[in-house]
Design a protein around this motif. Sequence first.
Motif, PDB file in Angstrom:
ATOM      1  N   ASN A 341     -36.698 -38.439-160.717  1.00  0.00           N
ATOM      2  CA  ASN A 341     -35.270 -38.736-160.806  1.00  0.00           C
ATOM      3  C   ASN A 341     -34.913 -40.002-160.040  1.00  0.00           C
ATOM      4  O   ASN A 341     -34.111 -40.821-160.483  1.00  0.00           O
ATOM      5  CB  ASN A 341     -34.456 -37.562-160.263  1.00  0.00           C
ATOM      6  N   LEU A 342     -35.508 -40.171-158.857  1.00  0.00           N
ATOM      7  CA  LEU A 342     -35.219 -41.360-158.059  1.00  0.00           C
ATOM      8  C   LEU A 342     -35.734 -42.624-158.748  1.00  0.00           C
ATOM      9  O   LEU A 342     -35.049 -43.655-158.755  1.00  0.00           O
ATOM     10  CB  LEU A 342     -35.847 -41.216-156.670  1.00  0.00           C
ATOM     11  N   VAL A 343     -36.935 -42.553-159.319  1.00  0.00           N
ATOM     12  CA  VAL A 343     -37.470 -43.714-160.040  1.00  0.00           C
ATOM     13  C   VAL A 343     -36.620 -44.011-161.267  1.00  0.00           C
ATOM     14  O   VAL A 343     -36.341 -45.169-161.591  1.00  0.00           O
ATOM     15  CB  VAL A 343     -38.950 -43.472-160.426  1.00  0.00           C
ATOM     16  N   GLN A 344     -36.202 -42.967-161.969  1.00  0.00           N
ATOM     17  CA  GLN A 344     -35.349 -43.163-163.146  1.00  0.00           C
ATOM     18  C   GLN A 344     -34.056 -43.878-162.761  1.00  0.00           C
ATOM     19  O   GLN A 344     -33.604 -44.793-163.451  1.00  0.00           O
ATOM     20  CB  GLN A 344     -35.016 -41.822-163.778  1.00  0.00           C
ATOM     21  N   ASN A 345     -33.452 -43.469-161.658  1.00  0.00           N
ATOM     22  CA  ASN A 345     -32.217 -44.105-161.222  1.00  0.00           C
ATOM     23  C   ASN A 345     -32.441 -45.582-160.915  1.00  0.00           C
ATOM     24  O   ASN A 345     -31.620 -46.434-161.260  1.00  0.00           O
ATOM     25  CB  ASN A 345     -31.684 -43.375-159.985  1.00  0.00           C
ATOM     26  N   ALA A 346     -33.570 -45.894-160.263  1.00  0.00           N
ATOM     27  CA  ALA A 346     -33.877 -47.290-159.946  1.00  0.00           C
ATOM     28  C   ALA A 346     -34.111 -48.105-161.206  1.00  0.00           C
ATOM     29  O   ALA A 346     -33.613 -49.228-161.344  1.00  0.00           O
ATOM     30  CB  ALA A 346     -35.106 -47.346-159.023  1.00  0.00           C
ATOM     31  N   LEU A 410     -28.799 -37.568-158.410  1.00  0.00           N
ATOM     32  CA  LEU A 410     -29.324 -37.751-157.066  1.00  0.00           C
ATOM     33  C   LEU A 410     -29.192 -36.479-156.236  1.00  0.00           C
ATOM     34  O   LEU A 410     -30.011 -36.219-155.360  1.00  0.00           O
ATOM     35  CB  LEU A 410     -28.605 -38.906-156.371  1.00  0.00           C
ATOM     36  N   PHE A 411     -28.168 -35.683-156.499  1.00  0.00           N
ATOM     37  CA  PHE A 411     -28.055 -34.406-155.798  1.00  0.00           C
ATOM     38  C   PHE A 411     -29.234 -33.502-156.144  1.00  0.00           C
ATOM     39  O   PHE A 411     -29.812 -32.852-155.269  1.00  0.00           O
ATOM     40  CB  PHE A 411     -26.741 -33.723-156.162  1.00  0.00           C
ATOM     41  N   ILE A 412     -29.588 -33.455-157.429  1.00  0.00           N
ATOM     42  CA  ILE A 412     -30.721 -32.635-157.847  1.00  0.00           C
ATOM     43  C   ILE A 412     -31.993 -33.127-157.177  1.00  0.00           C
ATOM     44  O   ILE A 412     -32.782 -32.351-156.622  1.00  0.00           O
ATOM     45  CB  ILE A 412     -30.860 -32.654-159.378  1.00  0.00           C
ATOM     46  N   ALA A 413     -32.228 -34.450-157.217  1.00  0.00           N
ATOM     47  CA  ALA A 413     -33.427 -34.996-156.591  1.00  0.00           C
ATOM     48  C   ALA A 413     -33.444 -34.698-155.097  1.00  0.00           C
ATOM     49  O   ALA A 413     -34.470 -34.268-154.543  1.00  0.00           O
ATOM     50  CB  ALA A 413     -33.493 -36.507-156.836  1.00  0.00           C
TER      51      ALA A 413
END
Length: 472
Positions: A341-346, A410-413
């Motif tokens: 999820n963090l990589v997807q957001n980036a 981001l909350f889920i991650a």
Amino acid sequence: MSHPANALPGPPDREAEDAFGSSGRGYWVRLRTLVLLRWTAILGQAAAILVAWRYYAIDLDLALCLLVVGAAVAVNVAAEIAFPLNTRLSDRAAFLTLLFDTSQLALLLYLTGGLNNPFALLILAPATIAATALPARATVFLGTVTIALVTILAFVHQPLATRDGAAITVPAIFGFGYWLAIVIGVVFLGLYARRVASEIRMMSEALLATQMALAREQKLTDLGGVIAAAAHELGTPLATIKIASAELARELDDRPDLQDDARLIRDQADRCRDILRSMGRAGKEDLHLRSAPFSALVREAAEPHLGRGKVLHFDLGDEPGASDRQPQVLRKPEIVHGLRNLVQNAVDFARAEVWVDADWGERDLTVTISDDGRGYPTHLLGRIGEPFLPRRRDDSADRRPEYDGMGLGLFIAKTLLERTGARLSFANGSDPFLTEEERPARSGAVVTVSWPRGRIEVTDTGGLGENRPIVS
């Protein structure tokens, strides 16, 4: 671009309300709850009236007072007869129920001295309940009605006196203070209760989304195990079909039409074998790889986003000659899904490049994900990781309208990673007031995830799990 802090759809639009103010949040309050609360109020009202009349000789219109209490009894009995007590009330039904309770108590206060009655404070209860369970419009309306009724009671009420004619009053300044305290109580308790209830609901919705994400990841892992088992079990019958079809093809030289059919069966068996072999390899990777090198775990999390038009740079400490000092870590679905999820957001909000770095020391394992985008909105930087963050009108909705900026991703991650013992920090890579020429390459959002080594490191087993003795 500016990070809206997630890429997942949020809950139903809280601004889309009908004429009554309902936003799809109705049917939360059970009829049984309000009925029990009203029975409690009825018992308290009846006891207070009888004690005041019998033991303190207060001159009350006992018949009218008991008639008002009886109206509440009749409504409760009718509700219990007409509806099952486990019925959940719509917003409109709950509002009308609380409006009746407010009006009934106001009428009772009118008959018993108005604000001179110390029990006048109880008129706060229905408005406070409405603030926790009803839409904003209904809550404001009920609060306004409550304030209006209290104001009327301050001037219009039956005087309170004992049966020997002694008047029971309070000084005017105290009467004004009681009125002001109740008005402030309606406003303050309403806002306070609504705020707390809203945060609890949002957290519940976000935790539900987190559980669904983790369940999905676990199902994918379980599916990989089923595929691996199927590939293993079907291997033998497919080999038998291939051998039998090859023998038939050799024996049917004088029947070319049947020989072609036998060869087709053999070719399709080979195709099934290849498909199951690839599926079985993926399944074994999902099911059996209980631990992995730290860099491999990070690469696995980022892999689905390698071909999305952005350049991903990896510095994972897995260069030749360094693998022997890499820690082996647990391959948990929470870690994979959270980092993904963090990589997807980036990747979603980078201009062109994303950096994924891994490092480890004697105590900690760390992953840092950064990009060359605009970074997180500065007004939300201290709240990143909370669910359903508000969004300013000038945020990135015009640049990327499919993101609603609610913060759920981001909350889920963050929730999944913290469940594994991780600590997360969010920052921007550069000052937002720098010019484009002054901004460094890693100028966008920066997320740092750090674990104590003891939480996820594996020291006593290899990557394929534990060997177990065969029991005959």
